[in-house]
Design an enzyme around this catalytic site. Structure first.
Site, mmCIF file in Angstrom:
data_model
loop_
_atom_site.group_PDB
_atom_site.id
_atom_site.type_symbol
_atom_site.label_atom_id
_atom_site.label_comp_id
_atom_site.label_asym_id
_atom_site.label_seq_id
_atom_site.Cartn_x
_atom_site.Cartn_y
_atom_site.Cartn_z
ATOM 1 N N THR A 26 34.771 -6.966 -1.006
ATOM 2 C CA THR A 26 33.544 -6.294 -1.437
ATOM 3 C C THR A 26 33.827 -4.827 -1.717
ATOM 4 O O THR A 26 34.338 -4.117 -0.857
ATOM 5 C CB THR A 26 32.456 -6.430 -0.363
ATOM 6 O OG1 THR A 26 32.188 -7.817 -0.163
ATOM 7 C CG2 THR A 26 31.180 -5.739 -0.781
ATOM 8 N N GLN A 100 34.202 -15.271 -7.428
ATOM 9 C CA GLN A 100 33.600 -15.765 -6.196
ATOM 10 C C GLN A 100 32.080 -15.608 -6.297
ATOM 11 O O GLN A 100 31.578 -14.488 -6.413
ATOM 12 C CB GLN A 100 34.112 -15.020 -4.971
ATOM 13 C CG GLN A 100 33.659 -15.676 -3.668
ATOM 14 C CD GLN A 100 33.912 -14.836 -2.447
ATOM 15 O OE1 GLN A 100 33.298 -13.791 -2.266
ATOM 16 N NE2 GLN A 100 34.819 -15.281 -1.588
ATOM 17 N N HIS A 175 31.469 -19.108 -2.314
ATOM 18 C CA HIS A 175 31.604 -18.385 -1.049
ATOM 19 C C HIS A 175 30.735 -19.075 -0.001
ATOM 20 O O HIS A 175 29.590 -18.713 0.229
ATOM 21 C CB HIS A 175 31.168 -16.935 -1.248
ATOM 22 C CG HIS A 175 31.553 -16.021 -0.120
ATOM 23 N ND1 HIS A 175 32.090 -16.479 1.057
ATOM 24 C CD2 HIS A 175 31.472 -14.665 0.001
ATOM 25 C CE1 HIS A 175 32.328 -15.447 1.862
ATOM 26 N NE2 HIS A 175 31.961 -14.339 1.233
ATOM 27 N N ASN A 178 31.844 -17.094 6.206
ATOM 28 C CA ASN A 178 31.559 -15.754 6.735
ATOM 29 C C ASN A 178 30.099 -15.523 7.098
ATOM 30 O O ASN A 178 29.612 -14.389 7.069
ATOM 31 C CB ASN A 178 32.017 -14.677 5.742
ATOM 32 C CG ASN A 178 33.516 -14.619 5.608
ATOM 33 O OD1 ASN A 178 34.232 -15.413 6.224
ATOM 34 N ND2 ASN A 178 34.011 -13.690 4.803
ATOM 35 N N TYR A 180 27.382 -16.442 5.552
ATOM 36 C CA TYR A 180 26.418 -16.326 4.461
ATOM 37 C C TYR A 180 25.686 -17.663 4.276
ATOM 38 O O TYR A 180 25.769 -18.545 5.121
ATOM 39 C CB TYR A 180 27.125 -15.825 3.203
ATOM 40 C CG TYR A 180 27.701 -14.443 3.394
ATOM 41 C CD1 TYR A 180 26.873 -13.348 3.661
ATOM 42 C CD2 TYR A 180 29.079 -14.216 3.365
ATOM 43 C CE1 TYR A 180 27.394 -12.082 3.875
ATOM 44 C CE2 TYR A 180 29.609 -12.954 3.577
ATOM 45 C CZ TYR A 180 28.760 -11.891 3.834
ATOM 46 O OH TYR A 180 29.288 -10.639 4.051
ATOM 47 N N ARG A 227 35.395 -21.646 -0.216
ATOM 48 C CA ARG A 227 35.927 -20.859 0.894
ATOM 49 C C ARG A 227 35.168 -21.200 2.168
ATOM 50 O O ARG A 227 33.931 -21.227 2.179
ATOM 51 C CB ARG A 227 35.808 -19.358 0.613
ATOM 52 C CG ARG A 227 36.577 -18.527 1.641
ATOM 53 C CD ARG A 227 36.486 -17.044 1.378
ATOM 54 N NE ARG A 227 37.453 -16.326 2.195
ATOM 55 C CZ ARG A 227 37.437 -15.011 2.395
ATOM 56 N NH1 ARG A 227 36.522 -14.264 1.814
ATOM 57 N NH2 ARG A 227 38.349 -14.435 3.144
ATOM 58 N N ASN A 233 33.138 -16.435 14.864
ATOM 59 C CA ASN A 233 32.455 -16.518 16.151
ATOM 60 C C ASN A 233 32.090 -15.118 16.628
ATOM 61 O O ASN A 233 32.939 -14.233 16.661
ATOM 62 C CB ASN A 233 33.361 -17.197 17.185
ATOM 63 C CG ASN A 233 32.671 -17.418 18.517
ATOM 64 O OD1 ASN A 233 31.617 -18.052 18.571
ATOM 65 N ND2 ASN A 233 33.254 -16.902 19.596
ATOM 66 N N GLY A 322 44.159 -9.226 1.733
ATOM 67 C CA GLY A 322 43.029 -8.365 1.422
ATOM 68 C C GLY A 322 43.366 -6.898 1.498
ATOM 69 O O GLY A 322 43.650 -6.255 0.488
#
Length: 447
Positions: A26, A100, A175, A178, A180, A227, A233, A322
């Site tokens: 991002t 993505q 995506h 994560n 979302y 993905r 967690n 990344g």
């Protein structure tokens, strides 16, 4: 014998020249009323075209999908035109790039939706803090989606896939990780629905496969990746429990029917991330590799040695990097030559408006002062000038960035006590370039 990291690989219809993948990152640089990619973004991606495959930053499929300021979209003609600048630049540099596509769901704020609530499978607050135009703000309890609204979001993803093809992308990545929207459907901690989208594992995965069916009408499945981050967690409102691994096993088994380009998995990478989690998997790829018939991409804090070891063990087909790509646009060549890496600075966002933004010095050496200047011209979406968001935009499109004194101070200390010019002067006269950069990075956060 050359490392497997530099060998070509087949990912469905895609043929990356090496197995060094640029992970989605991002950047918050779509600082215009259209939320469209810019020429700066085209240059940023073209500089990294040495990757076997670039996966773009998260690209929202609709205004409702927004969870961060200044993220680009892919629902309008202006956005398609902006992305065409990016894909043309990457292709001219010899690279491949996938888009993505993204919906943040409850990981959002009313600030982005004209005061309306974000949406989610169920009305459960993730109890997280999200970036706004005025610093970090706590999340709110979202509104549960109706069946009709879910169908509308499926249509949004289909439109995004169609527009990605029109924009010249080589493929797409959904995506679905994560914390979302897709992940919110998968997890029992965020999905308490009693209809066909909740309860059983098949039902909690239904939304993903409805979207896959829809995007498959716009491009072949061998150009589509997904993905997943099974072991997220204690972050973004996600919790690992005894159902988590079986839930993701069911997703992988069903995804096998689609013959996807790849499945992109994230390894645990935060200290103590799985502490106390029942049924947690310390090594995600090793667990899912025997179950997954698609090529497997893996990411999560890898360095070159670890990547080569996992490839040699055949636990994955490619590795996504990344932060290393932020500081080292020529990362694959540095790996190949055994050249030193510019260190990724923890907790920074290189969201700059100035051209260049190559990171630190190039392989040929380069001028550290110019490199520091590039860092010092960062464009921090987190500290915009104070003021209300106009209701006509409601999605935090751009306001001009002035000097550091015009920004709000960071809510957790650090503070900007000098103007950008003062920071630049300090860095350019310092014999220790890192100390000057550190003063800036202390005020920022990785997104």
């Amino acid at each position: 014998m050359e490392s497997k990291l530099f060998a070509p690989v087949r990912l469905g219809a895609l043929s990356p020249k090496n197995r060094v993948v640029m992970a989605p990152l991002t950047r918050c640089r779509a600082d215009n009323p259209e939320a469209a990619p810019t020429a700066l973004m085209a240059r940023y991606y073209a500089q990294r075209a040495g990757a076997g495959l670039i996966i773009s930053e998260g690209t929202i499929v609709s205004p409702q999908a927004r969870g961060y300021p200044y993220t680009p979209g892919i629902w309008s003609d202006a956005q398609v035109a902006g992305w065409r600048l990016v894909t043309d630049a990457v292709h001219q540099a010899g690279g491949l790039i996938a888009c993505q596509i993204w919906h943040c769901g409850r990981l959002s704020l009313p600030d982005f939706h004209c005061g309306e609530l974000p949406v989610a499978p169920s009305a459960i607050n993730p109890d997280w803090r999200m970036f706004s135009g005025e610093g970090l703000k706590p999340t709110v309890t979202p509104r549960a989606l109706s069946r009709e609204e879910i169908a509308g979001i499926v249509a949004d993803f289909r439109r995004a896939a169609r527009n990605a093809v029109a924009a010249g992308f080589d493929g797409i990545e959904i995506h679905s990780s994560n914390g979302y929207l897709f992940h919110q459907f998968f997890s029992r901690c965020s999905n308490t629905r009693t209809d066909e989208y909740g309860g059983s594992r098949e039902n909690r995965g239904r939304f993903l496969f409805e979207v896959l069916d829809a995007v498959g009408r716009e491009l072949p499945f061998d150009r589509v990746g997904i993905r997943l981050n099974p072991m997220m967690n204690g972050m973004h409102g996600m919790t690992v429990d005894e159902d988590t691994a079986p839930m993701f096993e069911s997703l992988i088994h069903r995804a096998n029917d689609y013959r996807l380009a790849y499945v992109h998995l994230t390894e645990p990478f935060m200290p103590n991330q799985l502490e106390g989690a029942v049924g947690a998997l310390a090594e995600v790829a090793r667990h899912f590799r025997p179950l997954c018939q698609a090529p497997l991409l893996i990411n999560g804090g890898f360095d070159q040695a670890r990547a080569e070891a996992w490839l040699a063990e055949n636990w994955c087909d490619a590795v996504a990097f990344g932060k290393l790509f932020i500081a080292n646009p020529d990362l694959p060549e540095r790996f190949r030559r055994g050249a030193p890496l510019n260190p990724p600075e923890s907790g920074h966002v290189l969201s700059g408006r100035r051209e260049g933004l190559r990171g630190l010095s190039g392989l040929g050496g380069g001028d550290l002062k110019r490199s520091a200047e590039s860092y010092l011209s960062v464009y921090l979406c987190r500290y915009r000038p104070a003021g209300p968001v106009p209701r006509r935009s409601c999605n935090l499109t751009a306001r001009p960035l002035r000097t550091a004194q015009r920004r709000r101070n960071p809510p957790e200390g650090g503070g900007w006590q000098s103007s950008l010019k003062d920071f630049k002067r300090a860095a350019l006269t310092s014999s220790n370039m890192h100390s000057a950069k550190d003063r800036i990075f202390a005020c920022t956060d990785m997104m």
